[in-house]
Design an enzyme around this catalytic site. Structure first.
Site, PDB file in Angstrom:
ATOM      1  CG  ASN A   9      -1.777   1.334   1.499  1.00 17.03           C
ATOM      2  OD1 ASN A   9      -1.718   1.869   0.378  1.00 17.03           O
ATOM      3  ND2 ASN A   9      -2.416   1.597   2.552  1.00 17.03           N
ATOM      4  CE  LYS A  11      -0.499   3.199   4.674  1.00 18.07           C
ATOM      5  NZ  LYS A  11      -0.175   3.556   6.194  1.00 18.07           N
ATOM      6  CG  HIS A  98      -5.663   1.940   5.278  1.00 14.08           C
ATOM      7  ND1 HIS A  98      -5.360   2.951   6.149  1.00 14.08           N
ATOM      8  CD2 HIS A  98      -4.846   1.006   5.160  1.00 14.08           C
ATOM      9  CE1 HIS A  98      -4.055   2.770   6.310  1.00 14.08           C
ATOM     10  NE2 HIS A  98      -3.845   1.363   5.840  1.00 14.08           N
ATOM     11  CD  GLU A 100      -3.080   5.552   6.529  1.00 12.95           C
ATOM     12  OE1 GLU A 100      -2.961   5.639   5.168  1.00 12.95           O
ATOM     13  OE2 GLU A 100      -1.983   4.997   7.251  1.00 12.95           O
ATOM     14  CD  GLU A 170      -3.848  -2.258   7.427  1.00 17.66           C
ATOM     15  OE1 GLU A 170      -2.822  -2.336   6.855  1.00 17.66           O
ATOM     16  OE2 GLU A 170      -4.372  -1.180   7.287  1.00 17.66           O
ATOM     17  N   GLY A 176       2.458   2.282  11.049  1.00 20.47           N
ATOM     18  CA  GLY A 176       3.442   3.471  10.790  1.00 20.47           C
ATOM     19  C   GLY A 176       3.938   4.062  11.771  1.00 20.47           C
ATOM     20  CB  SER A 215       4.958  -1.682  12.202  1.00 22.06           C
ATOM     21  OG  SER A 215       4.574  -0.449  12.288  1.00 22.06           O
TER      22      SER A 215
HETATM   23  P1  PGA Z   1       2.843   0.203   7.763  1.00 22.88           P
HETATM   24  O1  PGA Z   1       1.307   0.480   7.242  1.00 22.88           O
HETATM   25  O2  PGA Z   1       3.294  -1.249   7.078  1.00 22.88           O
HETATM   26  O3  PGA Z   1       3.646   1.320   7.073  1.00 22.88           O
HETATM   27  O4  PGA Z   1       2.512   0.046   9.073  1.00 22.88           O
HETATM   28  C1  PGA Z   1       0.143  -0.577   6.903  1.00 22.88           C
HETATM   29  C2  PGA Z   1      -0.807  -0.168   6.056  1.00 22.88           C
HETATM   30  O5  PGA Z   1      -1.429   1.101   6.689  1.00 22.88           O
HETATM   31  O6  PGA Z   1      -1.402  -0.722   5.317  1.00 22.88           O
END
Ligand code: PGA
Length: 252
Positions: A9, A11, A98, A100, A170, A176, A215
């Site tokens: 992803n 983003k 997601h 976010e 998640e 992140g 992460s």
């Molecule tokens: P990350 O993000 O691996 O940077 O923690 C995962 C995600 O949001 O899909």
């Protein structure tokens, strides 16, 4: 056999040139080093899909995903992108729900149910995200919370449509942040998700791929993927470096 999947992803990262370079690097390493039983997916910004899709034409082991789609079919929705448009530029998957998007764009379970429907109608495979915030985990109600997300956005589906869904768990507190759920925490939640899906869809839920996101990196993927209900990962930060991303895909 459940499909093993590692999906990146990106983003809101990478210019077109950067994205094409990263794609070519991933294609080359995957072709040389990855076994056939892992599906790699690149979740690019919508504006890169067409160009990245063209690079992926000769790379059968790597598929293309969008990061969102509108719940509407077409019309006066300035700035939005429809599921049909995504299919028309070669996307096969779409990440939906997601955290976010839930947090910054107020996406609700009800709205996501509509996005899931329109994605399926247009031949896209939803990678449906669920997960709890830190305060929910601290209160110990994470299983109920995540199961409710699944119920409200997916349980209207027929068994035939349900079989097309990929789930990504998640934990928001691990996205992140550098904080990863322990392998035991991931497996425990994945088992709870599968049990909940089984309560509705029976044996079909045994075939559902449930990915872990938060992460995930080359140094911890192996341990996390060892969980019997963990079928791969949805990778944010580490998907921006080809070597790290493919190392994760090699971690089964
Ligand atoms: P990350 O993000 O691996 O940077 O923690 C995962 C995600 O949001 O899909």
């Amino acid at each position: 056999m459940r499909k093993k999947i590692v999906a990146g992803n990106w983003k809101m990262n990478n210019t077109l040139e950067e994205g094409k370079k990263l794609t070519s690097e991933v294609i080359n390493i995957v072709a040389d080093e990855l076994t056939d039983d892992v599906q790699v997916i690149l979740g690019t910004p919508a504006i890169h899909l067409d160009s990245v899709g063209k690079l992926l034409k000769d790379a059968p082991k790597v598929a293309l995903s969008a990061q969102n789609c509108s719940e509407h079919a077409a019309g006066a929705y300035t700035g939005e992108i429809s599921a049909k448009m995504l299919t028309s530029v070669g996307a096969e998957y779409v990440i939906l729900g997601h955290s976010e998007r839930r947090e910054y764009f107020n996406e609700s379970n009800e709205q996501l149910a509509k996005k899931v429907d329109i994605a399926l109608e247009n031949g896209l495979t939803p990678i449906f995200c669920c997960g709890e915030a830190l305060e929910i985990r601290e209160a110990g109600t994470q299983n109920e919370y995540v199961c409710q997300q699944l119920t409200e956005s997916l349980f209207h589906l027929s068994e035939e449509d349900f079989k097309k869904i990929v789930i990504a768990y998640e934990p928001i507190w691990a996205i992140g942040t550098g904080k990863t759920a322990s392998a035991a925490q991931a497996q425990e939640m994945h088992a709870a998700i599968r049990a909940h899906l089984t309560s509705k869809y029976g044996a079909a839920a045994e075939e559902t791929s449930i990915l872990y996101g938060g992460s995930c990196k080359p140094s911890n993927a192996n341990e996390i993927f060892a969980g019997k209900d963990v079928d791969g990962g949805l990778i944010g930060g580490a998907s921006l470096a080809a070597r790290d991303f493919v190392e994760i895909a090699k971690s089964f």
